[in-house]
Write an enzyme that holds these catalytic residues in place. Structure first.
Site, PDB file in Angstrom:
ATOM      1  N   GLU A 144       0.471   1.261 -38.678  1.00 53.18           N
ATOM      2  CA  GLU A 144       1.383   1.628 -37.588  1.00 53.18           C
ATOM      3  C   GLU A 144       0.855   0.903 -36.373  1.00 53.18           C
ATOM      4  OE1 GLU A 144       2.624   2.334 -34.756  1.00 53.18           O
ATOM      5  OE2 GLU A 144       2.938   4.493 -34.561  1.00 53.18           O
ATOM      6  N   GLU A 153       1.738  -5.354 -29.805  1.00 56.16           N
ATOM      7  CA  GLU A 153       0.352  -4.892 -29.990  1.00 56.16           C
ATOM      8  C   GLU A 153      -0.410  -5.750 -30.991  1.00 56.16           C
ATOM      9  OE1 GLU A 153       0.340  -0.697 -30.857  1.00 56.16           O
ATOM     10  OE2 GLU A 153       1.173  -0.186 -28.902  1.00 56.16           O
TER      11      GLU A 153
END
Length: 701
Positions: A144, A153
């Site tokens: 995740e 990210e």
């Protein structure tokens, strides 16, 4: 080891570095994290659990051992899901040491220590082999690593490395794939976050139109995404020009490439209009067949399904480099370019009679280089600031107030970052206008040169000779800067780019105090004063980011709750935090109340300003916290609010200023007011420290 932290100093208007204890950085990271929000995201958690169970089953059906690699494990939740689904062993990677320590405790508490190994490393440093961190490569990859933009990210380089070194070829992946969707829209409101619109000023000698410089008009802006809660954007604020189309997808079960590339789709507008904005979101399929799907689609795309509120994944607003008029049914090409961490878009019209060869030539034209701001405005102002400068109603209030205070012989000084006030003052007849461009960030000034941006603005409007830009700190202002004249009108919005909380713009008061020797005895200060306001609210959803979780999908995550609480108690829980409340619906449980006033006609006093009192709860509901904001009183009868615009109905639903962040103080315990015959009250103590410019607050329920 000490940590140096940058913080805005409201008394100097600058970012300053403070030495903090070694724990500070970690507490800050935990306290401001979105772990609670993720653990409360029921839709995400259920879908991950279903996907993990299915992946473990598929591996077992092949007669293999299920070895799981969980990158960015956080609390260890996904690894525990895998272990309880029958995985033989899980390697849980977590680079943030306090989080890895918490994961070890959570895993142990839930009885999975024999099945899960927590590795406190970046995944690119993990080794595989008999003496390595992992005994063998994994055949199930669970991650995740996504943000609102999907790749912001570093998901792509992480997946690329994992496929090369940490997982088997043909592994199962949860999620299995991600798909990015786009829709072309026209929206004056969102476009106002990208560029400066012309400003119309009714002056005595007729209407004047102030225009932005051509370099600002033609600037592509910056590639950073504008992520917002698109579900709070009313449909009246935008017009969809295309259907929703799939832009690209990434299959996480196969090797992933992180190198810069582009994707292109053909569009046909469903109506004519001005193409300005690309709205985008993604969904993830937890399984190869796409039966287990978790989507970020906004309300108008899936109107029948219940929307899951989440703050860790929202929707994206991308600004096209230029506004493009489009006609219904014409052929367009939308191109998404990306590097490892960000995406940006271009729109091109198909040439008449274009064939396949032309299309390939079109593709060769695509430049994957990221857009660069050439006008400096996009480096100095954030999106809400563009929106604020383009807000005609707000500008009208300032024009109305300036009309009341300006005379033809006024000598005017403006103290605010990147403000239109000096130009408005000149248009309304002020004889001499000075604009103080504060040299408060030597490093930032060198990089972005805000004075050059304003020189370009003045030049575009032929005002270079009429308005003087002074580059100085207020305390270093000299009579020679002002041609030995005294200032008769001192103005400010006030707005400063370093301000995080509403009261940080009180730097205007400190600057006003610093220039007091240059003010005429009869000086008019606009705004003449400011006031701090407060109200108790119940949030529809925002409370989740600070709410303990207890158990998540049957796993005990109390350790995480305790860790967040400890970090909040370290300092954060005694502080308010900034949130743009137009994105986070709430209802008022008390009337708004003025708690402190600040008199700009006088200098900053030596003593602290404080107030104590109580707010009666007038409506049923849960008191999640207090919201605080500033109001600026430009003249005796003209005010502008940075917070509450109105309470729109009997239920107490609030409308907030969309250009400003309001301060939210979350209560550590929530009270429910049910019986109105015996109203409950919240008592408060507010203290404004004039030495530091900070506000301390305490509430008792």
């Amino acid at each position: 080891m000490k940590t140096f932290c940058g913080r805005a100093n409201p008394t100097t208007g600058s970012m300053e570095w403070f030495e903090e204890g070694e724990d500070y950085d970690y507490h800050q990271e935990i306290a401001r994290s979105r772990y609670a929000d993720m653990l409360h995201d029921k839709d995400r958690n259920v879908k991950y659990y279903q996907g993990i169970r299915a992946a473990v089953s598929r591996v077992k059906e092949r007669g293999e051992k299920a070895i799981v690699l969980d990158i960015g494990t956080g609390t260890g939740l996904l690894s525990m899901m895998a272990a309880s689904a029958g995985a033989d062993f899980c390697y849980a990677i977590e680079v943030f040491k306090p989080m890895a320590n918490a994961a070890v405790k959570i895993v142990e508490k839930n009885g999975f220590s024999d099945k899960i190994k927590v590795i406190n490393k970046h995944s690119t440093e993990v080794t595989v082999g008999p003496d390595g961190d992992m005994q063998c490569r994994a055949n199930i990859l669970v991650t995740e690593l996504f943000d609102t933009e999907l790749i912001g990210e570093g998901a792509l380089p992480t997946y690329e490395h994992a496929h090369k070194y940490l997982v088997q070829e043909g592994c199962e992946a949860v999620p299995h794939r991600a798909t990015v969707y786009v829709q072309l829209v026209e929206s004056r409101r969102m476009w106002s976050w990208k560029k400066l619109f012309p400003v119309h000023v009714e002056a005595e000698d007729g209407e004047k139109i102030l225009v932005p410089p051509s370099e600002m008009e033609n600037c592509p802006g910056v590639p950073s995404v504008c992520d917002i809660q698109l579900n709070q954007m009313p449909s009246s604020d935008f017009s969809t020009l295309s259907d929703v189309v799939t832009m690209f997808s990434v299959d996480f079960s196969k090797p992933v490439q992180s190198a810069s590339t582009y994707y292109r789709v053909q569009l046909e507008p469903v109506k004519s209009g001005k193409a300005q904005i690309v709205l985008s979101w993604w969904d993830i399929d937890m399984d190869p067949l796409g039966m287990i799907n978790c989507t970020m689609a906004p309300y108008w795309v899936k109107p029948t399904s219940a929307l899951q509120w989440r703050d860790h994944w929202m929707q994206c607003v991308y600004f096209l480099p230029h506004e493009e008029p489009v006609l219904q049914g014409e052929k367009l090409y939308l191109t998404a370019c990306r590097d490892e961490y960000s995406v940006w878009y271009n729109l091109q019209k198909a040439r008449e009679g274009e064939n396949k060869a032309d299309e390939e030539e079109h593709k060769a034209d695509v430049r994957v280089e990221s857009p660069v701001c050439r006008c400096r405005a996009h480096l100095l102002w954030n999106r809400p600031r563009f929106g604020e400068l383009n807000d005609q109603n707000r500008t009208r209030q300032y024009i109305k107030a300036l009309r009341k205070v300006l005379k033809t012989d006024s000598v005017c000084l403006c103290i605010s970052d990147g403000s239109l006030l000096p130009v408005l003052a000149h248009c309304l007849g002020a004889k001499q206008v000075q604009c103080l461009v504060l040299s408060v960030h030597p490093s930032r000034i060198d990089l972005y040169h805000p004075h050059e941006l304003w020189q370009a603005f003045l030049k575009a409007n032929h005002l270079e000779a009429k308005i003087k830009i002074i580059e100085a700190r207020p305390e270093l202002l000299k009579p020679s800067h002002l041609e030995d004249k005294k200032i008769s009108v001192l103005v400010g919005e006030p707005f400063f780019t370093t301000s995080l909380l509403p009261w940080h713009n009180l730097y205007f008061w400190y600057a006003r105090t610093a220039v007091s020797t240059h003010l005429a005895s009869s000086v008019t200060v606009l705004p003449q004063s400011a006031s701090l306001h407060m109200m108790i609210v119940e949030f529809q959803d925002l409370w989740r980011i600070r709410s303990p979780c207890g158990t998540c999908e049957g796993f005990d995550v109390q350790t995480m709750d305790d860790m967040i609480k400890d970090s909040l108690n370290f300092r954060e829980s005694k502080e308010a935090e900034p949130h743009p409340l137009w994105e986070y619906p709430c209802k008022s449980l008390s009337d708004p109340q003025e708690v402190l006033t600040f008199d700009f006609t006088k200098t900053v006093p030596q003593h602290c300003l404080s107030a104590e009192g109580s707010l009666k709860l007038l409506r049923k509901g849960k008191s999640h916290g207090a919201v605080l904001w500033m109001e600026y009183h430009l003249t005796a009868d003209i005010s502008v609010s940075t917070g509450l615009m109105q309470i729109s109905n009997e239920k107490g639903n609030c409308e907030w200023n969309p250009h400003c962040k309001q301060a939210v103080y979350f209560f550590s315990s929530v009270i429910e007011s049910e019986i109105l015959s015996d109203p409950t009250a919240v008592t408060y103590a507010i203290n404004f420290d004039t030495k530091t410019g900070e506000i301390a607050m305490d509430f008792k329920l």
